[in-house]
Design a protein around this motif. Sequence first.
Motif, PDB file in Angstrom:
ATOM      1  N   PHE A  19       3.676  -6.384  -7.822  1.00 22.19           N
ATOM      2  CA  PHE A  19       2.847  -7.559  -8.097  1.00 22.19           C
ATOM      3  C   PHE A  19       1.984  -7.901  -6.891  1.00 22.19           C
ATOM      4  O   PHE A  19       0.765  -8.095  -7.005  1.00 22.19           O
ATOM      5  CB  PHE A  19       3.747  -8.742  -8.466  1.00 22.19           C
ATOM      6  N   VAL A  20       2.600  -7.985  -5.706  1.00 20.79           N
ATOM      7  CA  VAL A  20       1.849  -8.336  -4.498  1.00 20.79           C
ATOM      8  C   VAL A  20       0.783  -7.284  -4.209  1.00 20.79           C
ATOM      9  O   VAL A  20      -0.358  -7.598  -3.861  1.00 20.79           O
ATOM     10  CB  VAL A  20       2.800  -8.489  -3.297  1.00 20.79           C
ATOM     11  N   SER A  21       1.148  -6.009  -4.377  1.00 23.28           N
ATOM     12  CA  SER A  21       0.196  -4.933  -4.107  1.00 23.28           C
ATOM     13  C   SER A  21      -1.003  -5.004  -5.037  1.00 23.28           C
ATOM     14  O   SER A  21      -2.147  -4.803  -4.618  1.00 23.28           O
ATOM     15  CB  SER A  21       0.896  -3.579  -4.249  1.00 23.28           C
ATOM     16  N   ARG A  22      -0.753  -5.306  -6.306  1.00 25.46           N
ATOM     17  CA  ARG A  22      -1.862  -5.373  -7.262  1.00 25.46           C
ATOM     18  C   ARG A  22      -2.764  -6.572  -6.987  1.00 25.46           C
ATOM     19  O   ARG A  22      -3.980  -6.489  -7.141  1.00 25.46           O
ATOM     20  CB  ARG A  22      -1.322  -5.409  -8.696  1.00 25.46           C
ATOM     21  N   ILE A  23      -2.175  -7.692  -6.591  1.00 28.30           N
ATOM     22  CA  ILE A  23      -2.990  -8.850  -6.241  1.00 28.30           C
ATOM     23  C   ILE A  23      -3.875  -8.537  -5.034  1.00 28.30           C
ATOM     24  O   ILE A  23      -5.074  -8.835  -5.001  1.00 28.30           O
ATOM     25  CB  ILE A  23      -2.103 -10.078  -5.948  1.00 28.30           C
ATOM     26  N   SER A 162       8.323   0.559  -2.628  1.00 30.59           N
ATOM     27  CA  SER A 162       7.492  -0.290  -3.479  1.00 30.59           C
ATOM     28  C   SER A 162       6.620  -1.253  -2.679  1.00 30.59           C
ATOM     29  O   SER A 162       5.566  -1.678  -3.150  1.00 30.59           O
ATOM     30  CB  SER A 162       8.383  -1.084  -4.450  1.00 30.59           C
ATOM     31  N   TRP A 163       7.048  -1.582  -1.447  1.00 29.59           N
ATOM     32  CA  TRP A 163       6.286  -2.533  -0.639  1.00 29.59           C
ATOM     33  C   TRP A 163       5.328  -1.856   0.342  1.00 29.59           C
ATOM     34  O   TRP A 163       4.439  -2.518   0.887  1.00 29.59           O
ATOM     35  CB  TRP A 163       7.247  -3.446   0.125  1.00 29.59           C
ATOM     36  N   ALA A 164       5.482  -0.561   0.583  1.00 29.97           N
ATOM     37  CA  ALA A 164       4.591   0.129   1.512  1.00 29.97           C
ATOM     38  C   ALA A 164       3.120   0.034   1.120  1.00 29.97           C
ATOM     39  O   ALA A 164       2.246  -0.120   1.996  1.00 29.97           O
ATOM     40  CB  ALA A 164       5.018   1.593   1.656  1.00 29.97           C
ATOM     41  N   PRO A 165       2.746   0.108  -0.185  1.00 30.65           N
ATOM     42  CA  PRO A 165       1.340  -0.040  -0.544  1.00 30.65           C
ATOM     43  C   PRO A 165       0.752  -1.397  -0.152  1.00 30.65           C
ATOM     44  O   PRO A 165      -0.466  -1.520   0.011  1.00 30.65           O
ATOM     45  CB  PRO A 165       1.335   0.143  -2.069  1.00 30.65           C
TER      46      PRO A 165
END
Length: 549
Positions: A19-23, A162-165
């Motif tokens: 979600f954070v990455s897409r935002i 999942s958070w690296a991007p």
Amino acid sequence: MTTTRSLARNSAVMAAGSFVSRILGVVRQALIVLIFGRSIAGDAWSVANTLPNTVFLLLAGGAINAVLVPQISKAMRHEDGGSDFIDRLLTLALVGLGVITAVCVPLVPVLVRVFSDGGFPRSGHDLAVAFAFIAMPAVFFYGLYAILGQVLNAREAFGWYSWAPVLCNVVWIVGLGSFIGMYGSRLGDPAQFTPPMIALLAGSLTVGVALQALVLLVPLWRGGFRYRPRFGWRGVGLGSASRVAMWTFAALVVSQVALVIQSRVLTSVDNGDSGKLAYDSAFMLFMTPHGLITVSVVTALFTSMSRAAAGDDTPAVRGDVEHGLGIVGATVIPVMVGGLVLGTSLTTAIFLGTSIETANALGYVTMAMLVGLPAYGAFYVAQRAFYAYEDAKTPFWLQIVNSGVFVVLGLASYLITSEYRAVAVAGAQAVSNIVAAGIAVAWLRGRLGGLDLHVAVRTWVRSFVATLPAAAVTAAVALPLRHLLGPYLPGPSGGMYLGSWLALVVGGGIFVALYLLASRRMRISEVEEFTGPILRRLRGVSPGSRSDA
């Protein structure tokens, strides 16, 4: 119970990272559009940005995801914990990625020519080449990220992958923001770009992808993983490419051929119209709801389908497919309809600082693409059902259908005037998704000995009907806010940006509220199933305080 809680925790961590990455991806794309506007320079950047992704997926991604990655889980069961095998795998991957990168960098001019139309201006071609020379090394780091991430996943350390991007997007956003601060925005003429400007833009991409991969070394090191280069790959199982791998790779090749056609059509527009950057920006918006809704729903169902398929429990697979189709319809159809009503307001609000003409053009491309969003979700459900049976041959033929329809209609887009060619290509994608989804569900119905589509079709029809009053009221409120009140509000472009934000916030709120109300009155249970946990958490009700039968 512990396993269930662990699975829920891991899923939540991965979903939050996505979600954070897409935002942040939306913010990143907004800055890119702000820099280039709708221009030849923007298309040059978009072509250059496409190349490392395409090369990685075509030459390395298929092998990594279809052949090498499944071997990691098997190796973890060895007496040494799979360290010898994983060392050899990493050595092979690093050597292979290094060779691919070394070969592709000098081929950049050829690759740019392949992905751009013969009528693409020479200045745009040269700028794309300059960008791509700096961006192409990202191929190596895309592959490294995929390999290290799968090693982490096999060791049940899901969060970092999942958070690296997010880190990649932050680096990229910092670079784009620095560029705007130093050089300004709306730079559409390729002649305006100097070597330092090119290095900052393309370098931000490569550095971001590199850090996205290298940061994964931290949890691996903390977890006790130590890498030693090991050569000699015979007899360790790396040469046993399965049928699944072969068909998966073949489908990937087909999709990339369609991508080349798409890119050539989009770079054929007249100077000033710009097609490639507009299309890529719209596709990013298109994929956001698909990733946040459809992928999350189907990922949860895929495990259940796979277990049922392994146990030859066809009725259970049928139930999961029917359930998945129903949820996709109930949640994605309102996104499609809401996007059609608020499309230009959305793009004007997001791509702040661009001209109204550019924002509207992006909105039209997005709206055309959104027509195929529910079908894209249905196609995804059917595709995963075939994969649950370890059948990758049928998805290959489905990809042939999807890409074939798109190529025919995409080439026909040459007949459309340059100004609307990107909209035509987006429409071609929507039609290809609709055709492919219909055939996919029909083939799956034959594979499963029938599907009770009555329930799913009823859900789709009722969901669409439930959106109609919401769409009517939203249009009646939002459009005047943007077009009538907007010009009298303060801000750039005569207040149209502020008017668009008001239309999006007020209109979007009205649409969601009315759709939820209508769906409850019409007893669309899939909506309650999807939104219920979210609403209960917002109200402060513990999920465990209520028994779900």
